[in-house]
Design a protein around this motif. Structure first.
Motif, PDB file in Angstrom:
ATOM      1  N   PRO A   1      -3.802  -0.664   6.509  1.00 43.80           N
ATOM      2  CA  PRO A   1      -4.010  -1.653   5.446  1.00 43.80           C
ATOM      3  C   PRO A   1      -4.315  -3.052   5.979  1.00 43.80           C
ATOM      4  O   PRO A   1      -4.252  -4.031   5.245  1.00 43.80           O
TER       5      PRO A   1
ATOM      6  N   GLY B   1      -4.621   4.377  -3.815  1.00 46.48           N
ATOM      7  CA  GLY B   1      -4.492   3.574  -2.599  1.00 46.48           C
ATOM      8  C   GLY B   1      -5.803   3.484  -1.844  1.00 46.48           C
ATOM      9  O   GLY B   1      -6.215   2.405  -1.398  1.00 46.48           O
TER      10      GLY B   1
ATOM     11  N   ILE C   1       0.823  -1.214   0.000  1.00 47.00           N
ATOM     12  CA  ILE C   1       0.000   0.000   0.000  1.00 47.00           C
ATOM     13  C   ILE C   1       0.858   1.266   0.000  1.00 47.00           C
ATOM     14  O   ILE C   1       0.513   2.265  -0.646  1.00 47.00           O
TER      15      ILE C   1
END
Length: 378
Positions: free
Chosen positions: A278, A251, A239
């Motif tokens: 993430p 993203g 990410i």
């Protein structure tokens, strides 16, 4: 002869008095033991409720019902200051009177009680009177006992018992009621962590998913219906690279689309949250760890086939040409990115700390090389 008879009667009366005193002591002892057993039973009921897999609100209402039933109280209300305002946590009083009940700390008659941490008993003397704090409910309560609640010398709210009879609490054993009050405080203290967890839960703006705290409060009641559950934490390992080389918008879009992919495949009893950044967590309620492998393989394949494209477009930029600022049109290059996902799976056992399990899974994902993207079992 008469004197002898009188003497015998006096002795007999003294013996009967002593016997009655002895019997009364036994009755008092018996009643005291019964009361202690009753109080212990109430405390056990309180602790049982505190340990149930239920919301804080439901627990406190059950506790209030126990108090009303066990001590034959008509009205009982528990009010707690939540850091911003006074909130009714449990009551059997009609909503019409809730505003009054949440403002009792402002009533002059109770302010000394709050300041000194002592109970306050009030009653009316005739049917035409009303209790000082009452606004529109003159006929509802005719006597009341007010108890300020303190945890570690910190004032947290109050408990009020009310009756529709005058002088209803004149002969009430305040020692017993103090025990009940202390039990209420104990339960409030015990479930304060749960209350904090339930109130801190947030919804993520990108994915619409609950935050990690949801796992430790309401969601726990879902997967704790089963002895074991498989817990999967996954992380978008690239990410940061996507944010830097493509764009932060790409993203964000990848995070959103990945959550949408999982949502479409979730059974009703499964729990899915955005854990942090993430990282995401899926709890497969009641499912064995080995049974989720094929599901996760397919999920991983679908996730990593995802490609977010930011199409090329014309943009205006300012350039300095021959010493002058000039607006020119340039073609912004097309950018795209696809995620790489690393999975780790373990087993949660009912009654153990899922927060500790998640910490172990998170530490694993953060410790391995960023190039790793597979399904691991620990």
């Amino acid at each position: 002869m008469v004197i002898a008879i009188i003497a015998m009667l006096v002795v007999l009366i003294i013996v009967l008095i002593m016997y009655n005193i002895h019997i009364q002591k036994k009755i008092d002892t018996y009643n005291n033991i019964n009361q202690q057993i009753s109080n212990l039973s109430v405390l056990q009921d309180f602790m049982k409720v505190a340990g149930e897999e239920d919301s804080v609100e439901a627990k406190l209402n059950k506790i209030n019902e126990i108090v009303i039933e066990q001590y034959d109280i008509k009205y009982s209300t528990i009010v707690v200051f939540d850091g911003a305002e006074y909130v009714i946590k449990a009551t059997n009083v009609d909503k019409l009177h809730h505003e009054t009940l949440t403002n009792l700390h402002n009533e002059e008659i109770f302010q000394d009680s709050v300041a000194t941490a002592t109970p306050k008993y009030i009653t009316i003397e005739n049917e035409n009177e009303k209790l000082p704090y009452q606004k529109v409910e003159m006929g509802r309560a005719k006597s009341a006992m007010f108890f300020p609640l303190y945890i570690d010398n910190i004032y947290i709210g109050y408990w009020i018992m009310e009756s529709g009879r005058m002088h209803a609490f004149d002969k009430t054993d305040t020692t017993i009621i103090e025990v009940v009050k202390d039990n209420i405080i104990s339960v409030l203290s015990t479930i304060s962590y749960q209350d904090a967890m339930e109130n801190i839960v947030r919804t993520d703006k990108f994915t619409g998913l609950y935050s990690a705290e949801y796992l430790y409060s309401k969601a726990k009641r879902t997967f704790d219906k089963y002895p074991t559950s498989a817990v999967c934490m996954f992380k978008i390992t690239n990410i940061e690279e996507i944010n830097e080389k493509a764009s932060r918008q790409i993203g964000n879009d990848i995070i959103t689309e990945i959550s949408n992919i999982v949502k479409t495949k979730m059974a009703a009893q499964y729990v899915f949250v955005r854990y942090m950044g993430p990282k995401f967590v899926i709890v497969f309620s009641g499912v064995e760890e080995t049974s989720v492998e094929e599901f996760l393989k397919e999920l991983k394949r679908e996730m990593e086939e995802l490609e977010i494209v930011e199409e090329a477009e014309e943009v205006q930029v300012v350039k300095v040409i021959n010493g002058k600022k000039v607006r020119v049109r340039e073609l912004k290059e097309e950018k795209s990115a696809s995620p790489k996902i690393n999975f780790v799976v373990s087993t949660y056992y009912k009654g153990t700390g899922i927060e500790q399990l998640n910490k172990k899974l998170e530490e694993y994902l953060d410790s391995v090389d960023k190039s790793e993207n597979q399904i691991n079992y620990i």
